[in-house]
Design a protein around this motif. Structure first.
Motif, PDB file in Angstrom:
ATOM      1  N   ILE A   9       0.841  -1.197   0.000  1.00  0.00           N
ATOM      2  CA  ILE A   9       0.000   0.000   0.000  1.00  0.00           C
ATOM      3  C   ILE A   9       0.879   1.252   0.000  1.00  0.00           C
ATOM      4  CG2 ILE A   9      -1.809   1.266   1.228  1.00  0.00           C
ATOM      5  CD1 ILE A   9      -2.651  -1.463  -0.103  1.00  0.00           C
ATOM      6  N   PHE A  10       1.970   1.246   0.762  1.00  0.00           N
ATOM      7  CA  PHE A  10       2.898   2.376   0.718  1.00  0.00           C
ATOM      8  C   PHE A  10       3.481   2.540  -0.691  1.00  0.00           C
ATOM      9  CE2 PHE A  10       3.844   1.905   5.493  1.00  0.00           C
ATOM     10  CZ  PHE A  10       3.033   2.970   5.825  1.00  0.00           C
ATOM     11  N   ARG A  11       3.864   1.425  -1.309  1.00  0.00           N
ATOM     12  CA  ARG A  11       4.488   1.480  -2.635  1.00  0.00           C
ATOM     13  C   ARG A  11       3.549   2.106  -3.663  1.00  0.00           C
ATOM     14  NH1 ARG A  11       3.816  -1.529  -6.608  1.00  0.00           N
ATOM     15  NH2 ARG A  11       2.942  -3.283  -5.469  1.00  0.00           N
ATOM     16  N   ILE A  12       2.266   1.708  -3.661  1.00  0.00           N
ATOM     17  CA  ILE A  12       1.351   2.233  -4.676  1.00  0.00           C
ATOM     18  C   ILE A  12       0.861   3.645  -4.349  1.00  0.00           C
ATOM     19  CG2 ILE A  12       0.633  -0.044  -5.467  1.00  0.00           C
ATOM     20  CD1 ILE A  12      -1.991   0.323  -3.917  1.00  0.00           C
ATOM     21  N   SER A  13       0.928   4.035  -3.089  1.00  0.00           N
ATOM     22  CA  SER A  13       0.444   5.370  -2.715  1.00  0.00           C
ATOM     23  C   SER A  13       1.550   6.422  -2.699  1.00  0.00           C
ATOM     24  CB  SER A  13      -0.265   5.327  -1.363  1.00  0.00           C
ATOM     25  OG  SER A  13       0.610   4.881  -0.360  1.00  0.00           O
ATOM     26  N   LEU A  14       2.799   6.010  -2.655  1.00  0.00           N
ATOM     27  CA  LEU A  14       3.911   6.954  -2.579  1.00  0.00           C
ATOM     28  C   LEU A  14       3.897   8.002  -3.706  1.00  0.00           C
ATOM     29  CD1 LEU A  14       6.369   7.758  -0.923  1.00  0.00           C
ATOM     30  CD2 LEU A  14       7.692   6.083  -2.196  1.00  0.00           C
ATOM     31  N   PRO A  15       3.600   7.624  -4.959  1.00  0.00           N
ATOM     32  CA  PRO A  15       3.569   8.662  -6.009  1.00  0.00           C
ATOM     33  C   PRO A  15       2.495   9.730  -5.782  1.00  0.00           C
ATOM     34  CG  PRO A  15       3.706   6.476  -6.987  1.00  0.00           C
ATOM     35  CD  PRO A  15       3.451   6.278  -5.520  1.00  0.00           C
ATOM     36  N   LEU A  16       1.474   9.429  -4.991  1.00  0.00           N
ATOM     37  CA  LEU A  16       0.397  10.387  -4.711  1.00  0.00           C
ATOM     38  C   LEU A  16       0.627  11.182  -3.436  1.00  0.00           C
ATOM     39  CD1 LEU A  16      -2.625   7.999  -5.428  1.00  0.00           C
ATOM     40  CD2 LEU A  16      -1.534   9.610  -7.014  1.00  0.00           C
ATOM     41  N   ALA A  17       1.631  10.804  -2.666  1.00  0.00           N
ATOM     42  CA  ALA A  17       1.821  11.379  -1.332  1.00  0.00           C
ATOM     43  C   ALA A  17       2.208  12.846  -1.378  1.00  0.00           C
ATOM     44  CB  ALA A  17       2.880  10.595  -0.566  1.00  0.00           C
ATOM     45  N   ASP A  18       1.487  13.631  -0.580  1.00  0.00           N
ATOM     46  CA  ASP A  18       1.834  15.036  -0.379  1.00  0.00           C
ATOM     47  C   ASP A  18       2.762  15.194   0.824  1.00  0.00           C
ATOM     48  OD1 ASP A  18      -0.020  16.252  -2.398  1.00  0.00           O
ATOM     49  OD2 ASP A  18      -1.501  15.260  -1.129  1.00  0.00           O
ATOM     50  N   ARG A  19       2.582  14.301   1.811  1.00  0.00           N
ATOM     51  CA  ARG A  19       3.401  14.329   3.028  1.00  0.00           C
ATOM     52  C   ARG A  19       3.773  12.900   3.420  1.00  0.00           C
ATOM     53  NH1 ARG A  19      -0.528  18.165   6.129  1.00  0.00           N
ATOM     54  NH2 ARG A  19       0.087  20.143   5.230  1.00  0.00           N
ATOM     55  N   ILE A  20       4.916  12.799   4.083  1.00  0.00           N
ATOM     56  CA  ILE A  20       5.345  11.522   4.653  1.00  0.00           C
ATOM     57  C   ILE A  20       5.771  11.799   6.089  1.00  0.00           C
ATOM     58  CG2 ILE A  20       6.917   9.559   4.508  1.00  0.00           C
ATOM     59  CD1 ILE A  20       7.313  10.274   1.517  1.00  0.00           C
ATOM     60  N   TYR A  21       5.090  11.169   7.019  1.00  0.00           N
ATOM     61  CA  TYR A  21       5.446  11.240   8.434  1.00  0.00           C
ATOM     62  C   TYR A  21       6.213   9.959   8.753  1.00  0.00           C
ATOM     63  CZ  TYR A  21       1.782  14.839   8.916  1.00  0.00           C
ATOM     64  OH  TYR A  21       1.000  15.965   8.806  1.00  0.00           O
ATOM     65  N   LEU A  22       7.507  10.087   9.044  1.00  0.00           N
ATOM     66  CA  LEU A  22       8.324   8.907   9.317  1.00  0.00           C
ATOM     67  C   LEU A  22       8.914   8.972  10.716  1.00  0.00           C
ATOM     68  CD1 LEU A  22      10.520   8.196   6.144  1.00  0.00           C
ATOM     69  CD2 LEU A  22       8.698   6.782   7.106  1.00  0.00           C
ATOM     70  N   THR A  23       8.840   7.854  11.393  1.00  0.00           N
ATOM     71  CA  THR A  23       9.614   7.667  12.611  1.00  0.00           C
ATOM     72  C   THR A  23      10.758   6.744  12.226  1.00  0.00           C
ATOM     73  OG1 THR A  23       7.660   7.863  14.017  1.00  0.00           O
ATOM     74  CG2 THR A  23       9.610   6.805  14.980  1.00  0.00           C
ATOM     75  N   ILE A  24      11.983   7.192  12.449  1.00  0.00           N
ATOM     76  CA  ILE A  24      13.150   6.363  12.184  1.00  0.00           C
ATOM     77  C   ILE A  24      13.589   5.771  13.520  1.00  0.00           C
ATOM     78  CG2 ILE A  24      15.481   6.250  11.219  1.00  0.00           C
ATOM     79  CD1 ILE A  24      13.316   7.275   9.228  1.00  0.00           C
TER      80      ILE A  24
END
Length: 163
Positions: A103-118
């Motif tokens: 789901i991340f892979r197919i939605s990444l091109p549409l993403a306006d923001r990415i909230y990541l915890t590393i």
């Protein structure tokens, strides 16, 4: 509508192992996730829905699955594509996509923001956050945190916004 991906990953991009988080509980990450997504609708894949680490929103949730007649708990709708899931969400200011890997892979091109915890470590994993072109985004927030008595790992919260 702002499409936001939200995930926690380790230094090798790991996000899951056997349909669970690959690291011990990190309360600060859960608190941050709940704060950021409060009152927002969520989209997730079937495996994320079935995970013991599942999150959901009282505002509404959509599970993406190819399984016909898939049954969910009350408060969840089902779609067979990301496009249909976005239609089911309706007219909202921001939608959060919770994963998993496909789901991340197919939605990444549409993403306006990415909230990541590393999560500052490496863990055994079978699911990974997809690589993305960092230069397509600008970092609008970056907060480093040290491990403490409740959070067993160093971690960083980063918010990327598409340029």
């Amino acid at each position: 509508m702002i499409i936001s991906l939200i995930a926690a990953m380790d230094l090798n991009r790991a996000i899951g192992y056997k349909n669970q988080l690959p690291w011990k509980h990190l309360p600060a990450d859960w608190d941050n996730l709940k704060k950021v997504t409060a009152g927002k609708k969520m989209i997730m894949g079937r495996r994320s829905y079935e995970s013991p680490d599942r999150l959901w929103s009282e505002a509404g949730n959509v599970v993406i699955t190819r399984q016909p007649d898939y049954q969910t708990d009350k408060g969840f709708l089902v779609a067979d594509t990301l496009e249909k899931a976005l239609q089911l969400v309706g007219d909202v200011d921001e939608i959060f996509i919770l994963g998993g890997e496909e789901i991340f892979r197919i939605s990444l091109p549409l993403a306006d923001r990415i909230y990541l915890t590393i999560v500052k470590g490496t863990f055994q994993a079978d699911a990974f956050f997809p690589e993305f072109i960092v230069s397509d985004f600008q970092i609008i927030q970056h907060d480093d945190h040290q491990a403490d008595s409740e959070n067993p790992y160093d971690y960083t919260f980063i918010i990327y916004e598409r340029k």
